[in-house]
Each structure stands twice: as structure tokens, then as C-alpha cells.
Design a protein around this motif. Structure first.
Motif, PDB file in Angstrom:
ATOM      1  N   THR A   5       0.810  -1.209   0.000  1.00 57.49           N
ATOM      2  CA  THR A   5       0.000   0.000   0.000  1.00 57.49           C
ATOM      3  C   THR A   5       0.849   1.266   0.000  1.00 57.49           C
ATOM      4  O   THR A   5       0.556   2.222  -0.710  1.00 57.49           O
ATOM      5  N   ILE A  48      -3.743  -8.484  -3.713  1.00 55.68           N
ATOM      6  CA  ILE A  48      -5.131  -8.160  -4.049  1.00 55.68           C
ATOM      7  C   ILE A  48      -6.023  -9.377  -3.875  1.00 55.68           C
ATOM      8  O   ILE A  48      -7.121  -9.295  -3.299  1.00 55.68           O
ATOM      9  N   CYS A  55     -11.823  -8.115  -4.149  1.00 59.16           N
ATOM     10  CA  CYS A  55     -11.709  -7.086  -5.181  1.00 59.16           C
ATOM     11  C   CYS A  55     -12.482  -7.501  -6.429  1.00 59.16           C
ATOM     12  O   CYS A  55     -12.333  -8.622  -6.916  1.00 59.16           O
ATOM     13  N   LYS A 185     -10.310  -1.365  -5.973  1.00 55.91           N
ATOM     14  CA  LYS A 185      -8.907  -1.079  -5.679  1.00 55.91           C
ATOM     15  C   LYS A 185      -8.375  -0.063  -6.692  1.00 55.91           C
ATOM     16  O   LYS A 185      -8.744  -0.100  -7.870  1.00 55.91           O
ATOM     17  N   ASP A 253      -4.439   2.972  -3.792  1.00 56.76           N
ATOM     18  CA  ASP A 253      -4.131   2.028  -2.719  1.00 56.76           C
ATOM     19  C   ASP A 253      -2.726   1.461  -2.897  1.00 56.76           C
ATOM     20  O   ASP A 253      -2.082   1.055  -1.930  1.00 56.76           O
TER      21      ASP A 253
END
Length: 323
Positions: A5, A48, A55, A185, A253
Motif C-alpha cells: 500500500t 489483491i 476485489c 482497488k 491504494d
């Protein structure tokens, strides 16, 4: 494992160190950089998929010549390896067309503004993908610069993910009216650093100039352009980025540094013949001469050492991906 991140890969190599690697072990130098980038993409894909919040849609944004398209394809491959399918959607398909886009002060179509895109259509696309797992994707005829009446439907089966890429993808104008952003995301990609002569000096080549060199090669090889045209429009491109991209890059992100540290040894050398054609009476001549002088300071690495699946093939050509 790095904190995806908040972190991105940074290089500390200077001109001398880059040239030392290029002279002593060019193939190893290329492989080191390529493996590092692939490792970053693999780690991002895994982070992810492993996130407790499932996501459904990735918004992938970055400025011109940042490598968005290839990175989207790389993420697609990594998701497939993990067993999570994905669909790539280009925001370019949502252009309004030359006749409908806003105009610049001199009356030319302004393709840099976010308002050159069909904003309600993109918003609906993102909303449908998040809520229902399907969306109708607009189609655009670039030859005539007009949107088509037909659409293409994509369906996100099981755990698959939609990757929506475009220079404006992080602009909140596309998501501000969406009721639930769960499953969304955001990724920002760019060349995040320039090349220094020594650790204490300023940049020999800035991050923007490295992107400019990428674009000069691509435009001259594949888009029927020349160096003076690409350089002449670059200031407006940067102004557009400052207005429409930079304010939102921290909303991502995840941040990706698309610099391949060996690239000045390949890309910069490729720009020299193109920039050498800029004539003395052209407003871009002095800048072209400056960039040539900087490019000539790097030891050349043969293009044949660049892998077919490299991000740099987006600009050099002869790669495995189709654009």
C-alpha cells in the motif's frame, strides 16, 4: 515482503553505476531489472487476491508513457496463474470523439481533459461491475475518432476481476455517485524517479524526460509521428497531467514505479536518431540537443537483450503483447 500500500521499488544507481553494469554484464543487468518488476507485479496481484475484502474492480491510472497497458496485461497474467481470471477494459473506448470533446483555448480538441470521456457511461460501467458483475463496454473507432453504437458485454465469473486502465482512472468523478465502493482497488503507476549523475547532484534525466523518451520512440515507430511533434506537444501533456492526474495520484491504494533502471541504455539510445532530425530553426531544437547529450552519456545495451514480455516492448515493439 514490502508494504504494497505505502511502498514502491526505488533505485539508487547513478550514471556511473548504470554504465558499469551495462559494460560488465548487460544481460544480467537487464534480467535483474526485469525480474524485479515482475516480482513487484506478482506480489501486488497476490496481495489483491488475498485481501479479505474481495476485489471486483481495479482502477489503474498513470500519465502518458507510464506503461499502464502492459502492466494491466501483466496483472492479468498473474491473476490467471493464481486461478483468478480478469478482464481488461481501456478507458480509451469511452472517448466522446473529436467533434464532441471540449476545445482548448486555441480551438483544438482537448483530449487531455477528463471531460473528453463519456463520464456517465464509465460510472455506470464501474457501478454495474461492482454490484452485478457485468457491464457493457463502449467501443471507439480511432480511425474516424468517433464512438460506435455497439457495445461489448463482459461478465465477471466467480472470482474474476475487471482491470480498468486509463490516464484518468483515479479521478473521483467516476465513482463519486456509486453507492458502495466495496471491492474497488486503485493503482497509480508512473516512472517515479529520474537518473542522477551522482547521489548529490540533480537529475540528469527527470522522470518526465524518461517518459518523453519512451513516447518519442513509440510515436516515431508506430504512430507516424516525429520527435519534434511529440516534443512540441509534451508541455501540454504535462500541463494536463498536473491538472487532471497529479491531484489524485495519492488516492491510489498501490503505487508502482515503472522505471526499468537499465532503460536509458536502450530507450535513450533509440531516441538519438529521431531527435537528431529536429532542425535548427525548430523551437524544439535546443531541447532535443540537450536530450541527445544526456542520452549519449549512457553505455548502449543491445535491444535484443530486452525480453519479449518487458514493459519496454510497449515502446520498442516486437513484444509478446498486442496493443
Amino acid at each position: 515482503m514490502m508494504n504494497i500500500t505505502n511502498s514502491y521499488r526505488r533505485y539508487a544507481l547513478t550514471l556511473r553505476e548504470i554504465n558499469d553494469y551495462a559494460k560488465q554484464d548487460p544481460q544480467g543487468f537487464v534480467e535483474m531489472s526485469e525480474n524485479a518488476y515482475r516480482s513487484d507485479i506478482k506480489e501486488i496481484a497476490r496481495s489483491i487476491v488475498d485481501d479479505k475484502e474481495k476485489c471486483r474492480v481495479i482502477l489503474l491510472a498513470g500519465p502518458s508513457a507510464s506503461g499502464k497497458t502492459t502492466t494491466a496485461k501483466m496483472l492479468n497474467e498473474e491473476f490467471e496463474k493464481i486461478g483468478c481470471g480478469s478482464e481488461i477494459v481501456s478507458m480509451d473506448n469511452f472517448y466522446l470523439g473529436e467533434r464532441s470533446v471540449p476545445k482548448t483555448e486555441d480551438g483544438k480538441p482537448d483530449f487531455e481533459t477528463v471531460h473528453a470521456l463519456n463520464i456517465p457511461q464509465i460510472e455506470q460501467c464501474i457501478s454495474n461491475l461492482l454490484e452485478y458483475g457485468w457491464a457493457d463496454i463502449a467501443q471507439f473507432d480511432f480511425a474516424s475518432s468517433t464512438p460506435l453504437e455497439t457495445t461489448t458485454r463482459i461478465n465477471l465469473h466467480n472470482d474474476s476481476i475487471a482491470i480498468i486502465e486509463g490516464i484518468h482512472a483515479l479521478n473521483p468523478i467516476f465513482t463519486e455517485h456509486i453507492r458502495s465502493k466495496s471491492g474497488l482497488k486503485k493503482i497509480y503507476i508512473s516512472v517515479k524517479q529520474g537518473i542522477r549523475k551522482t547521489p548529490d547532484t540533480g537529475y540528469m534525466l527527470t522522470a518526465a524526460e524518461l517518459r518523453l523518451m519512451r513516447r518519442i520512440v513509440r510515436d516515431c515507430k508506430f504512430r507516424g509521428s516525429n520527435a519534434e511533434h511529440t516534443m512540441g506537444m509534451w508541455e501540454n501533456v504535462l500541463l494536463g497531467e498536473k491538472k487532471y492526474i497529479t491531484p489524485y495520484k495519492y488516492a491510489g491504494d498501490i503505487t508502482i514505479n515503472s522505471l526499468h533502471i537499465y532503460e536509458p541504455c536502450v530507450i535513450a539510445a533509440k531516441t538519438i536518431p529521431y531527435m537528431s532530425k529536429v532542425e535548427k530553426n525548430n523551437p524544439e531544437y535546443d531541447y532535443a540537443q540537450f536530450l541527445i547529450a544526456q542520452a549519449e552519456r549512457f553505455c548502449s545495451i543491445d535491444e535484443s537483450l530486452v525480453p519479449e514480455d518487458s514493459l519496454l516492448r510497449e515502446f520498442l515493439g516486437n513484444g509478446k503483447y498486442r496493443y
